[in-house]
Design a protein around this motif. Structure first.
Motif, PDB file in Angstrom:
ATOM      1  N   SER A   1      -9.280  -4.362  -6.674  1.00 36.90           N
ATOM      2  CA  SER A   1     -10.648  -3.837  -6.752  1.00 36.90           C
ATOM      3  C   SER A   1     -11.656  -4.859  -7.269  1.00 36.90           C
TER       4      SER A   1
ATOM      5  N   GLU B   1      -2.864   0.171  -5.402  1.00 40.69           N
ATOM      6  CA  GLU B   1      -4.235   0.202  -4.891  1.00 40.69           C
ATOM      7  C   GLU B   1      -4.660  -1.211  -4.514  1.00 40.69           C
TER       8      GLU B   1
ATOM      9  N   GLU C   1       0.826  -1.210   0.000  1.00 41.47           N
ATOM     10  CA  GLU C   1       0.000   0.000   0.000  1.00 41.47           C
ATOM     11  C   GLU C   1       0.857   1.255   0.000  1.00 41.47           C
TER      12      GLU C   1
END
Length: 743
Positions: free
Chosen positions: A494, A491, A486
């Protein structure tokens, strides 16, 4: 000098110092670089980022933007003052007293980096635990990170290169392999973990005392400085039964038995004896293999009902308890049987660390107390557990290869590195050199100090209990990996959260990890724009000697993944740049020779930095030490290599309570030395006058402003003053004006 850099003109000393201490203040919320794997000195991330930014940005860069890019989004000094006022008034804050998150947690955007004009290639030639290269990558710099020590090199890979390259997929694969590892390992070790007599209770730790035979009464003496178990009065009372001691748990401090060892001298606890056991006699017994250990307490946890919830269900909490040993706790015969059965195959597969602890070392206490081999750092059950872990690791590697046509995939190779790190984490907390901390009810690792201090009593960690042992080590390693991913700008995955497209991936700068001597790097001439380094700390830390503790295990785990790093028998002590008198054992003036050795090695390293640094480039050196000899060696090395110091800044970086700081030759502040290549403007033999060099000397020893001095102790101010005077003297000598030194 037309291209002056920001760090040569200004650095926000007070705010930066507070952020450094804030970064290290919470032991439960440290940056992941601190707890991924043990290393023996790490600069705060915010200090590393400040050194890099300040070294690359021009002197006229926007200072407010500089603070923002550092992650300082408020006034940390005012926040600290508010905390002090509240404490004085007995007021507790609700929530965080600071107005913004800790600076290191902020990742500058690519837009901010682009707007600042920040470009260039950075080198850290003595990168150690990786704070500097980690922050360089986060700032978008192409980075070379080097360390002579292979333990540091694999830590650098796991801190910077692997999480940057693989991102969230690496964490997912690690978690899959960690589950497989636990299932296989626990099934083997469960039989040597006795069940607790109380229903619902699980042993978390076994507390052991080293034992010797009293030379006067022949009683078996358990050695411990004290018998405290917690901060509330629980402890141990010793009861003599024949020639052995039985232990009872008591709950008032005045009921504890007195300690049985002090300053290396034993005290016989048997009635009618009570005589002192000379420290040399204890060592003789240990070296003859007659020092044993005796279990004196079992620490356990159990769930108890403390009331009812609103829905009527019982309200429970987990509490810690202590109990005296019972015969069922003695599994030494079973462990010995299992070790004897496994040892031939393990030794044939090179699973057992049978390497000898080196004889000529700075700290030979393991040998003094009967541990001549690295395997002797563990009791039999600990050794059985750790070797079982290596066996499971190696089997998993071979199976993963077989599943992929005989070769490990890069993702599997990377994920297995962190399984190896989890093994190392338990090594650090499950050895005979650990200790029980009664006030906190936890185990201190082997390297809570940077030495091999002998532990008269130690704590063994239960390896297979849910949430403890390997569960804990693997969870902590996975947590560190997730946070590294991170912080490096990946990211979270997702997929499955309703997003049609994954967020854009940040541009990845190029990273190259080297494991070479810093005075002979495989880099072209004039190939780096900036050098930021945190060199070895003179005589404070013997990195190679300490890291052998991990090296002998890592070459049996990570050595299967990156064999090029683990070809040596032990780590390289000969080429290490430390002031180690052990290198000159038996020679007259060993300490002076160690000083000269460090000075010469640092001079060669700085000469190599001169070779690889581009014209107009800058080198920032971060150094922490109280001893004037250390600063003299460092400054002399810089001057001999052709550098001049153009600025110096003291930043308070060290945690006050650290055992590495207390009672050590270690300062609380790190001095940032900003260095440039000295321009040779005169031909050989041309006469030089004091008036010619006085302006440069004045600049080097310029007055440090009040803000810079505010965070320094009187001793540290004197150290900085002495450093600048030594730099001045070396400049004069380099200019052929040695007589001016005396004047």
């Amino acid at each position: 000098m037309p291209d002056r850099r920001l760090i040569e003109e200004w650095l926000p000393i007070a705010a930066l110092s507070e952020e450094c201490i804030r970064e290290r203040r919470s032991m439960t919320a440290l940056p992941p670089t601190y707890y991924l794997h043990v290393w023996f000195a790490r600069r705060p991330l915010v200090a590393s980022r400040a050194a890099i930014l300040g070294s690359l940005l021009p002197a006229d860069a926007d200072r407010a933007k500089f603070l923002w890019t550092l992650g300082i989004h408020g006034d940390p000094l005012e926040s600290r003052r508010r905390i002090a006022r509240a404490r004085a008034q007995g007021i507790r804050f609700e929530g965080d007293a600071y107005s913004y998150p800790r600076a290191f947690s902020y990742l500058p955007t690519e837009e901010e980096i682009g707007a600042s004009g920040l470009t260039g290639t950075l080198l850290d030639p003595t990168a150690g635990g990786g704070s500097v290269p980690f922050e360089a990558v986060r700032l978008g710099c192409d980075t070379y990170a080097n360390d002579l020590n292979p333990v540091a090199a694999i830590v650098l890979k796991a801190t910077v290169e692997l999480p940057l390259e693989h991102g969230p997929a690496l964490r997912k694969r690690y978690e899959e392999l960690a589950k497989c590892f636990i299932a296989r390992r626990d099934a083997i070790l469960e039989e040597v973990i006795p069940e607790e007599p109380e229903k619902g209770a699980n042993a978390t730790n076994w507390l052991w005392a080293r034992t010797v035979t009293c030379p006067y009464c022949e009683g078996l003496v358990p050695l411990s400085p004290n018998w405290r178990l917690d901060g509330e009065g629980a402890g141990v009372r010793l009861v003599a039964e024949g020639k052995r001691i039985r232990f009872e748990i008591v709950h008032k401090a005045n009921e504890h038995s007195p300690g049985t060892v002090k300053d290396g001298t034993g005290k016989c606890p048997f009635p009618g004896c009570g005589r002192e056991i000379d420290g040399d006699d204890i060592k003789r017994q240990a070296q003859a293999g007659r020092m044993g250990h005796q279990l004196y307490c079992v620490v356990y946890k159990r769930e108890v009902v403390v009331g009812k919830l609103k829905n009527g269900k019982p309200k429970t909490k987990v509490v810690r308890g202590f109990r005296a040993p019972r015969p069922e706790d003695d599994v030494e015969a079973l462990v010995a049987q299992r070790l004897a059965a496994k040892m031939p195959a393990w030794q044939a597969r090179n699973i057992v660390p049978d390497e000898e602890f080196p004889e000529n070392t700075n700290d030979d206490r393991p040998r003094q107390y009967g541990a001549p081999l690295w395997r002797d750092q563990f009791n039999p059950r600990q050794l059985y557990g750790h070797c079982t872990s290596v066996e499971v690791f190696q089997d998993m590697v071979e199976e993963l290869k077989a599943q992929n046509g005989g070769q490990l995939s890069e993702l599997d190779r990377a994920a297995m590195v962190y399984i190896g790190f989890a093994i190392d984490k338990l090594l650090n907390y499950n050895a005979i050199q650990t200790r029980w901390i009664p006030q906190r009810g936890v185990v201190a690792g082997v390297f809570d100090r940077h030495d091999f201090s002998f532990k008269w009593s130690y704590a063994e960690m239960a390896p297979t209990i849910t949430g403890l042992g390997y569960d804990w080590a693997l969870e902590q390693t996975g947590k560190a990996l997730a946070e590294l991913i991170e912080l490096l700008g990946h990211e979270p995955d997702s997929r499955g959260n309703g997003q049609l497209f994954a967020p854009p991936v940040r541009l990845k700068p190029e990273v190259k990890i080297l494991c070479e001597s810093a005075d002979a790097l495989s880099l072209p001439d004039a190939s780096v724009d900036c050098i930021v380094m945190d060199p070895p700390y003179y005589d404070n830390v013997m990195y190679a000697e300490l890291s052998d503790f991990f090296y002998v295990w890592l070459k049996r785990t990570a050595g299967l993944l990156y064999p090029e790093l683990f070809t040596a028998h032990l780590t390289d002590k000969d080429r290490e740049a430390v002031a180690n008198p052990a290198k000159f054992q038996g020679q007259r003036g060993a300490k002076r020779l160690a000083h000269l050795d460090y000075q010469q090695r640092m001079a060669r390293i700085f000469a190599e930095m001169r070779r690889v640094l581009k014209p107009g480039g800058i080198m920032t050196v971060m150094f922490t030490h109280k001893a004037k000899d250390a600063w003299d060696a460092l400054a002399t090395g810089l001057i001999e290599a052709g550098f001049v110091i153009t600025a110096s800044w003291p930043v308070h970086t060290e945690a006050e309570g650290s055992l590495h700081i207390r009672e050590k030759s270690a300062a609380k502040s790190t001095i940032f030395l900003v260095c440039r290549l000295r321009e040779e403007s005169r031909g050989r033999g041309e006469e030089v006058f004091w008036e010619d060099v006085e302006p440069e000397v004045r600049r080097v020893v310029r007055t440090v402003d009040a803000e810079s001095l505010a965070g320094l102790t009187a001793e540290e101010r004197e150290t900085l003053r002495a450093l600048l005077l030594r730099v001045r003297d070396n400049l004069l000598r380099a200019s052929g004006l040695a007589s001016e030194v005396d004047r």
